[in-house]
Design a protein around this motif. Structure first.
Motif, PDB file in Angstrom:
ATOM      1  N   LEU A   8     -36.548 -12.808 -19.630  1.00 59.22           N
ATOM      2  CA  LEU A   8     -37.450 -13.545 -18.756  1.00 59.22           C
ATOM      3  C   LEU A   8     -37.137 -15.027 -18.741  1.00 59.22           C
ATOM      4  CD1 LEU A   8     -40.759 -11.798 -19.860  1.00 59.22           C
ATOM      5  CD2 LEU A   8     -39.221 -11.153 -17.987  1.00 59.22           C
ATOM      6  N   ASP A   9     -37.337 -15.637 -17.577  1.00 59.87           N
ATOM      7  CA  ASP A   9     -37.154 -17.072 -17.399  1.00 59.87           C
ATOM      8  C   ASP A   9     -38.204 -17.818 -18.224  1.00 59.87           C
ATOM      9  OD1 ASP A   9     -35.906 -19.291 -15.595  1.00 59.87           O
ATOM     10  OD2 ASP A   9     -38.074 -19.625 -15.527  1.00 59.87           O
ATOM     11  N   ALA A  33     -33.371 -11.922 -29.805  1.00 60.99           N
ATOM     12  CA  ALA A  33     -34.221 -12.709 -28.918  1.00 60.99           C
ATOM     13  C   ALA A  33     -35.162 -13.599 -29.725  1.00 60.99           C
ATOM     14  CB  ALA A  33     -35.013 -11.786 -27.988  1.00 60.99           C
ATOM     15  N   ALA A  34     -35.726 -13.060 -30.794  1.00 57.76           N
ATOM     16  CA  ALA A  34     -36.632 -13.842 -31.637  1.00 57.76           C
ATOM     17  C   ALA A  34     -35.914 -15.007 -32.301  1.00 57.76           C
ATOM     18  CB  ALA A  34     -37.263 -12.939 -32.691  1.00 57.76           C
ATOM     19  N   ALA A  35     -34.676 -14.796 -32.695  1.00 59.42           N
ATOM     20  CA  ALA A  35     -33.915 -15.841 -33.373  1.00 59.42           C
ATOM     21  C   ALA A  35     -33.679 -17.063 -32.496  1.00 59.42           C
ATOM     22  CB  ALA A  35     -32.587 -15.283 -33.867  1.00 59.42           C
ATOM     23  N   VAL A  36     -33.573 -16.844 -31.184  1.00 52.69           N
ATOM     24  CA  VAL A  36     -33.310 -17.964 -30.275  1.00 52.69           C
ATOM     25  C   VAL A  36     -34.517 -18.321 -29.407  1.00 52.69           C
ATOM     26  CG1 VAL A  36     -30.826 -17.547 -30.229  1.00 52.69           C
ATOM     27  CG2 VAL A  36     -32.285 -16.469 -28.516  1.00 52.69           C
ATOM     28  N   GLY A  37     -35.644 -17.640 -29.638  1.00 55.25           N
ATOM     29  CA  GLY A  37     -36.852 -17.942 -28.881  1.00 55.25           C
ATOM     30  C   GLY A  37     -36.818 -17.457 -27.447  1.00 55.25           C
ATOM     31  N   GLN A  38     -36.068 -16.423 -27.194  1.00 51.38           N
ATOM     32  CA  GLN A  38     -35.940 -15.895 -25.838  1.00 51.38           C
ATOM     33  C   GLN A  38     -37.083 -14.937 -25.535  1.00 51.38           C
ATOM     34  OE1 GLN A  38     -32.525 -13.322 -25.067  1.00 51.38           O
ATOM     35  NE2 GLN A  38     -32.103 -14.643 -23.316  1.00 51.38           N
TER      36      GLN A  38
END
Length: 50
Positions: A8-9, A33-38
């Motif tokens: 998601l954007d 995703a959690a590691a990079v805050g995505q």
């Protein structure tokens, strides 16, 4: 079971891309995703018609 993962954007929450993965891959993708805050959305993939 297969899942569709939509990335998601960060600004408006719209889907920017998606992929279909097997259940064994979901945890790895969530961790990445959690590691990079995505932001991602996970939902069951639609089944192909037989």
């Amino acid at each position: 079971m297969r899942f569709e993962i939509l990335r998601l954007d960060d600004v408006d929450g719209s889907a920017v891309d998606s992929t279909v993965v097997d259940a064994a891959s979901v945890n790895r993708i969530v961790q990445q995703a959690a590691a990079v805050g995505q932001r991602i959305l996970i939902r069951p993939a639609e089944r192909a018609s037989s």
